[in-house]
Each structure stands twice: as structure tokens, then as C-alpha cells.
Write an enzyme that holds these catalytic residues in place. Sequence first.
Site, PDB file in Angstrom:
ATOM      1  N   PHE A 143      45.938  18.351  65.088  1.00 41.59           N
ATOM      2  CA  PHE A 143      47.181  18.103  65.834  1.00 41.59           C
ATOM      3  C   PHE A 143      46.897  18.305  67.311  1.00 41.59           C
ATOM      4  O   PHE A 143      46.570  19.403  67.748  1.00 41.59           O
ATOM      5  CB  PHE A 143      48.344  19.005  65.395  1.00 41.59           C
ATOM      6  N   ASP A 228      40.879  22.494  72.076  1.00 40.93           N
ATOM      7  CA  ASP A 228      42.327  22.484  72.244  1.00 40.93           C
ATOM      8  C   ASP A 228      42.848  23.867  71.854  1.00 40.93           C
ATOM      9  O   ASP A 228      42.977  24.177  70.671  1.00 40.93           O
ATOM     10  CB  ASP A 228      42.946  21.385  71.371  1.00 40.93           C
ATOM     11  N   LYS A 257      51.646  25.424  76.152  1.00 44.43           N
ATOM     12  CA  LYS A 257      52.552  26.322  75.437  1.00 44.43           C
ATOM     13  C   LYS A 257      52.818  27.653  76.166  1.00 44.43           C
ATOM     14  O   LYS A 257      53.574  27.663  77.108  1.00 44.43           O
ATOM     15  CB  LYS A 257      52.046  26.525  74.005  1.00 44.43           C
TER      16      LYS A 257
HETATM   17  C1  LIG Z   1      51.695  21.866  70.449  1.00 44.24           C
HETATM   18  C2  LIG Z   1      50.296  21.383  70.491  1.00 44.24           C
HETATM   19  C3  LIG Z   1      49.932  20.272  71.271  1.00 44.24           C
HETATM   20  C4  LIG Z   1      50.928  19.429  72.012  1.00 44.24           C
HETATM   21  O1  LIG Z   1      51.672  20.121  72.949  1.00 44.24           O
HETATM   22  P1  LIG Z   1      53.052  19.497  73.510  1.00 44.24           P
HETATM   23  O2  LIG Z   1      53.443  20.427  74.598  1.00 44.24           O
HETATM   24  O3  LIG Z   1      54.017  19.483  72.360  1.00 44.24           O
HETATM   25  O4  LIG Z   1      52.736  18.117  73.968  1.00 44.24           O
HETATM   26  C5  LIG Z   1      48.594  19.919  71.309  1.00 44.24           C
HETATM   27  N1  LIG Z   1      47.671  20.613  70.613  1.00 44.24           N
HETATM   28  C6  LIG Z   1      47.988  21.675  69.848  1.00 44.24           C
HETATM   29  C7  LIG Z   1      46.909  22.397  69.116  1.00 44.24           C
HETATM   30  C8  LIG Z   1      49.315  22.085  69.747  1.00 44.24           C
HETATM   31  O5  LIG Z   1      49.635  23.123  68.969  1.00 44.24           O
END
Ligand SMILES: *Cc1c(COP(=O)(O)O)cnc(C)c1O
Length: 401
Positions: A143, A228, A257
Site C-alpha cells: 500500500f 515507504d 502521516k
Molecule cells: C497511508 C499510507 C500512504 C498514503 O498516504 P496518504 O497520506 O493517504 O496519501 C502511503 N504509504 C503507506 C505505507 C501508508 O500507510
Amino acid sequence: MAGKSSRYYMDLDNTYGAHNYHPIPVVVSRAKGVWVWDPEGRKYLDCLSAYSAVNQGHRHPAVIKALKDQAGKVTLTSRAFHNDMMGLFLKKLTSIARMDVALPMNTGAEAVETAIKIARKWGYVRKGVPSNKARIICCKENFHGRTTTIVGFSTDPPAREGFGPFSPGFKVIPYNSIAALENAITPETVGFLVEPIQGEAGVKVPDPGYLRAAKAVCRKNHVLLMLDEIQTGFCRTGTMFAWMREDAKPDILMVGKALGGGVMPVSAALASADIMSVIGPGEHGSTFGGNPLASAVAIAALDVLIKEKLDASAEKLGMRFRNALNAIGSKKVKEIRGVGLLNAIELKKSAGTAREFAERLKELGVLAKDTHGQTIRFAPPLVIREREIDWLVERIARVLE
Ligand SMILES: *Cc1c(COP(=O)(O)O)cnc(C)c1O
């Protein structure tokens, strides 16, 4: 006028909003620390933390103070001009992340898009990959966000189906397999994009040493390791970043985040000065990226993590949480897994769906969200205390009876 009911607000959302989420039926109208309240005054423990964007707790006083103070000065300049907050923010962020430089954006998906652009450009100008041939390897059940490029390499059918055609240049391999990574690399490979723990996939924790081994394979093949840490970063997994657990420092790091302290969207892609230097003026940007309000909030959000030692707290309380869950010994549980305060309970198929469990937990004052059928994630704000963990476990035990 009497306050409106939860039902009233849920109906508004359903009537006037797109149905792109399936929320737990609860309305939050107030929040403080680890607790939230609905319009009827019912109190809940937040065990999602807005997908780990509220690690510092709701409305942390230091973060709110920074927001208010900065709102009284200047909030937005765009990058057409300098402002007197962004540099301070990036200095702090890069020092904490042990990277040279950062490119600030707003959402996580934008940080990932930024990382993809940096890696591709690096591939062309540094690695000598033929034009438009750059490939990035990513993992099944990843994700990384919701943009069209990113959902193009998702393996989750609802996330991608119906949204093509997709950007080429991505190769999907199984997670937690070093052999698959080695086999997938070609001379055109510029990067390996991976989550240290797959949060959205249901808190999938790879074998110890996976990141370190992936880093070695990347190094050997002149491929960038792109981590990420949008969900795993900022103390969530018991260290400032998950890569620090096995000293697998990435070439490109994506954060978001909790960088915004639960107040504003703030994200960034970080890299060495050498790698980042492939991006020049006019080649990337964002109107709101690096804005002074977000920068001030992020500085405060980072300071809270350090001052309150939320890494150590997440490590210790995560251990307490998993030990207590294991001690319940429920026959309904298939697996309990997690690192720090990023944890999940996977239920046996026979026990019912995770959604049903999440709804029953809500009735007991616990807000947690199901991911992928049988799994419920528990990721409370990192300012949670021992007795609140124990309170939570007691409620989980009741729904697992
Ligand atoms: C939440 C998340 C994203 C995307 O972040 P947004 O602020 O919703 O665009 C990307 N990578 C990971 C691992 C995430 O948990």
C-alpha cells in the site's frame, strides 16, 4: 439548540459524500490524547490513530500551540519565495532521519510519487538507463497510496480495478523474498520500493534481516532502496524509523502521516544530497509543500516524539500488549503479530469477520478498524499508558470470549 445526534451526521455523510469508505458507525466530535468522544458524549479509546497519523495523541498541546502561533504570523508563501520555517523543519527532519536533504510535500501518496520521480531520474542521469525504460520493483499486497500511478502497481483488486490504463515501469514480486528480488532485477531496475512492515495488508512483518538483505542486494546491483515509512515511521514500531531496527538505511525514505502531528498533512521524500541533486528547478513541486504552517506543526510534532521518548514507549507497551493478548489464549485467534505499537489480531475464519469484531469493540468503547477480512489492526496513539493498554486488553478479551 440541542446538539445533533450521531445518526444525523452519518446521514449527512452518506447523502452528500462519495461512498469511498465504509466507516465504523461512530461519529467523533471531540478528541484529546488517546480518547475521542461522540456527540452523545460516549467515550472511546482510539486504536487506529488515523492510520498512525496521530502518534503524538489528539490535539497534543505543543503541536496545537505551534499551529496557533504560526497561524498568527504567516501560513502560506508557496515555494516562489522562501519562508522562515521550512528550512528549520527540514534541518530537524533530516537530522532525525539521518538523511542529507528532503523534498517536502503534503500527503503520503505525493511523497511516494516524489520518490518514484527521483528514482527514475537518477536511473537516467546516473545509472545510464535508456530513456523511458526505468523499472521499479515493488511488492505484492503493497500500500503506497491512491494516485493512478500508485494504484497501477497495487495487487488489491478494489484499489486498482476500473482505474486503468496504468503507468508502465513497475514489477511486482512477493514480499519478504530476497530471492524474488534478486531474480527481478534487470539492468533497467532503478529502485526497490518497499514497506518495512506492510500495514494496510494487515500488519505483515517480514523475517528479521529482510530489509538488511534487500539493502545488500540493491547495493550490489546499483539499485536504490526506497523505503515507504509513511505508516511505520516516527516511533510507531519502537524505533524512530523501522529501518533503524536492522540498520538498513534506505537511499530514498518516504515519510508522512505522523509528521503532521495529527493536525496537517505533511510529507516528504528524503535522500542523500547526491541522489536528490538529480531534481532541478521546475522539475517537481507542490503549492502547499513546505508551507510555514505545516513546517511549524511538523517541528513541534517531531519534538514531541523525542521529548516524550515515544520510541521507547511504543517498544515497551507494544510488548506488554502482545504478551497480554497471547495470555488470553483465545481459540478464535489465528495469529497475533506486530512490532512496537503497530499490531494486529488475525481471526480464524470460523470466528467471524474482523468487521463484526470491530463493531463489537466499538460497543465496548474501543475504536479499531478491520483490514482485509480477518485482521484487526491495533495502533493507538503512542502517548497511551500502561493502564490504558490493560483496559484495552480487557475489552479485547471480552469480544474474544
Ligand atoms: C497511508 C499510507 C500512504 C498514503 O498516504 P496518504 O497520506 O493517504 O496519501 C502511503 N504509504 C503507506 C505505507 C501508508 O500507510
